[in-house]
Design a protein around this motif. Sequence first.
Motif, PDB file in Angstrom:
ATOM      1  N   GLY A  61       0.853  -1.008  -0.028  1.00 30.76           N
ATOM      2  CA  GLY A  61      -0.102  -0.142  -0.063  1.00 30.76           C
ATOM      3  C   GLY A  61       0.572   1.081   0.053  1.00 30.76           C
ATOM      4  O   GLY A  61       1.939   1.340  -0.450  1.00 30.76           O
ATOM      5  N   GLU A  62       0.408   2.430   0.548  1.00 28.96           N
ATOM      6  CA  GLU A  62       1.087   3.656   0.621  1.00 28.96           C
ATOM      7  C   GLU A  62       2.261   3.559   1.473  1.00 28.96           C
ATOM      8  O   GLU A  62       3.411   4.317   1.337  1.00 28.96           O
ATOM      9  N   TRP A  63       2.428   2.526   2.377  1.00 25.87           N
ATOM     10  CA  TRP A  63       3.566   2.409   3.094  1.00 25.87           C
ATOM     11  C   TRP A  63       4.719   1.371   2.632  1.00 25.87           C
ATOM     12  O   TRP A  63       5.834   1.657   3.249  1.00 25.87           O
ATOM     13  N   GLY A  64       4.170   0.832   1.623  1.00 30.18           N
ATOM     14  CA  GLY A  64       5.097   0.075   1.035  1.00 30.18           C
ATOM     15  C   GLY A  64       5.131  -0.128  -0.428  1.00 30.18           C
ATOM     16  O   GLY A  64       4.636  -1.111  -0.994  1.00 30.18           O
ATOM     17  N   PRO A  65       5.187   1.043  -0.957  1.00 35.04           N
ATOM     18  CA  PRO A  65       4.924   1.299  -2.423  1.00 35.04           C
ATOM     19  C   PRO A  65       5.726   0.582  -3.478  1.00 35.04           C
ATOM     20  O   PRO A  65       5.466   0.207  -4.523  1.00 35.04           O
ATOM     21  N   VAL A  71      11.818   9.505   2.659  1.00 37.03           N
ATOM     22  CA  VAL A  71      11.184   8.189   3.064  1.00 37.03           C
ATOM     23  C   VAL A  71      11.003   8.313   4.527  1.00 37.03           C
ATOM     24  O   VAL A  71      11.482   8.796   5.275  1.00 37.03           O
ATOM     25  N   GLU A  72       9.672   8.253   4.768  1.00 39.03           N
ATOM     26  CA  GLU A  72       9.277   8.469   6.020  1.00 39.03           C
ATOM     27  C   GLU A  72       9.662   7.533   7.139  1.00 39.03           C
ATOM     28  O   GLU A  72      10.039   6.227   6.822  1.00 39.03           O
ATOM     29  N   ALA A  73       9.912   7.891   8.224  1.00 42.48           N
ATOM     30  CA  ALA A  73      10.240   7.291   9.364  1.00 42.48           C
ATOM     31  C   ALA A  73       9.592   5.823   9.800  1.00 42.48           C
ATOM     32  O   ALA A  73       8.390   5.884   9.743  1.00 42.48           O
ATOM     33  N   GLY A  74      10.173   4.666   9.936  1.00 41.95           N
ATOM     34  CA  GLY A  74       9.599   3.524  10.132  1.00 41.95           C
ATOM     35  C   GLY A  74       9.513   2.545   8.971  1.00 41.95           C
ATOM     36  O   GLY A  74       9.076   1.383   9.001  1.00 41.95           O
ATOM     37  N   THR A  75       9.898   3.065   7.507  1.00 44.81           N
ATOM     38  CA  THR A  75       9.799   2.712   6.503  1.00 44.81           C
ATOM     39  C   THR A  75      10.934   1.332   6.479  1.00 44.81           C
ATOM     40  O   THR A  75      11.855   1.507   6.642  1.00 44.81           O
ATOM     41  N   VAL A  76      10.329   0.238   6.035  1.00 43.88           N
ATOM     42  CA  VAL A  76      11.169  -1.047   5.966  1.00 43.88           C
ATOM     43  C   VAL A  76      11.475  -1.140   4.523  1.00 43.88           C
ATOM     44  O   VAL A  76      10.513  -1.141   3.556  1.00 43.88           O
ATOM     45  N   GLY A  77      12.872  -1.380   4.101  1.00 42.79           N
ATOM     46  CA  GLY A  77      13.271  -1.274   2.942  1.00 42.79           C
ATOM     47  C   GLY A  77      14.211  -2.672   2.645  1.00 42.79           C
ATOM     48  O   GLY A  77      14.836  -3.168   3.372  1.00 42.79           O
ATOM     49  N   ILE A  78      14.506  -2.728   1.170  1.00 47.71           N
ATOM     50  CA  ILE A  78      15.355  -3.733   0.906  1.00 47.71           C
ATOM     51  C   ILE A  78      16.510  -3.001  -0.190  1.00 47.71           C
ATOM     52  O   ILE A  78      16.078  -2.268  -1.021  1.00 47.71           O
ATOM     53  N   GLY A  79      17.448  -2.940   0.216  1.00 49.83           N
ATOM     54  CA  GLY A  79      18.922  -2.599  -0.702  1.00 49.83           C
ATOM     55  C   GLY A  79      19.956  -3.713  -0.922  1.00 49.83           C
ATOM     56  O   GLY A  79      20.653  -3.725  -0.330  1.00 49.83           O
ATOM     57  N   GLY A  80      19.718  -4.254  -2.049  1.00 47.46           N
ATOM     58  CA  GLY A  80      20.739  -5.309  -2.472  1.00 47.46           C
ATOM     59  C   GLY A  80      20.522  -6.627  -1.778  1.00 47.46           C
ATOM     60  O   GLY A  80      18.899  -7.125  -1.626  1.00 47.46           O
ATOM     61  N   LYS A  81      21.210  -7.192  -0.901  1.00 48.75           N
ATOM     62  CA  LYS A  81      21.278  -8.327  -0.144  1.00 48.75           C
ATOM     63  C   LYS A  81      20.802  -7.912   1.295  1.00 48.75           C
ATOM     64  O   LYS A  81      21.060  -8.785   2.067  1.00 48.75           O
ATOM     65  N   GLN A  82      20.582  -6.683   1.475  1.00 46.96           N
ATOM     66  CA  GLN A  82      20.155  -6.381   2.807  1.00 46.96           C
ATOM     67  C   GLN A  82      18.851  -5.605   3.240  1.00 46.96           C
ATOM     68  O   GLN A  82      18.166  -5.384   1.952  1.00 46.96           O
ATOM     69  N   THR A  83      18.176  -5.651   4.240  1.00 45.66           N
ATOM     70  CA  THR A  83      16.948  -5.009   4.697  1.00 45.66           C
ATOM     71  C   THR A  83      17.186  -4.174   5.724  1.00 45.66           C
ATOM     72  O   THR A  83      18.346  -4.297   6.370  1.00 45.66           O
ATOM     73  N   GLY A  84      16.713  -3.112   5.720  1.00 46.32           N
ATOM     74  CA  GLY A  84      16.579  -2.179   7.006  1.00 46.32           C
ATOM     75  C   GLY A  84      15.570  -1.371   7.226  1.00 46.32           C
ATOM     76  O   GLY A  84      14.603  -1.620   6.593  1.00 46.32           O
ATOM     77  N   ILE A  85      15.479  -0.402   8.281  1.00 49.08           N
ATOM     78  CA  ILE A  85      14.363   0.228   8.760  1.00 49.08           C
ATOM     79  C   ILE A  85      14.957   1.624   8.846  1.00 49.08           C
ATOM     80  O   ILE A  85      15.808   2.260   9.460  1.00 49.08           O
TER      81      ILE A  85
END
Length: 239
Positions: free
Chosen positions: A107-111, A169-183
């Motif tokens: 959704g809007e939090w995980g576009p 990018v708003e605080a709390g967003t969970v993302g994927i960057g290459g072989k890592q994930t982060g918040i």
Amino acid sequence: MTKQTYAWTEEILSPLGEEAVIIQCGDQLSDAVQRRVMSVCALLEKSTLPAIIEWVPSYTSVTVFYDPFISPYPELCRILLQQLNQMKESVQDNKPRTVTIPVCYGGEWGPDLDYVASEHGLTPEDVIAIHTSGDYLVHMIGFAPGFPYLGGLSEQIATPRRATPRLRVEAGTVGIGGKQTGIYPVDTPGGWQCIGRTPLRLFRPDENIPSLLAAGDRVRFEQITMQDYLALKRKEGER
């Protein structure tokens, strides 16, 4: 408790400018190297060397900032090597701290959730299932206050960063960057693929320990509904 040894030599130490020294703990990401980094930090925490100002752990090394007027570089390295070679890396029988992070995906939090899914021939539900099944290690905190770099992302959903970063990018967003994930702990520009958002505050400047996570922690993600997200967000706002 299991004891491990590691050969610390002069080549492992290198200068960074005139007021810092890098202690190299390995050359690749692994649990063994992570334990070594944490052991060095524990050693520095107990150290009584007056020249040491602070230290910063990274994926495979620890950077030590010091006062060269108290201990010149050669003297500091000599003492550090002595202490490092006396150090024993300890692997505690009990498990490291595990923190569960609730996430509302898509959704809007995980576009970018749909994009990540399409890149791997998966459904969004598949991506969520894979992401929440992972056991992630916090390798280091950096980039922004409280931002955890998490290792352990499945190759099934590893996805390169966006070609054009977002300006916000708003605080709390969970993302994927290459072989890592982060918040993302605070509102900031960012180029990771955004797949969801947590209502938890990762950076709490009003608390004695401002970062929710620390290097060496384990993280698991748990899917929640939008209603759960809003309820937890209200509770976080009341803190």
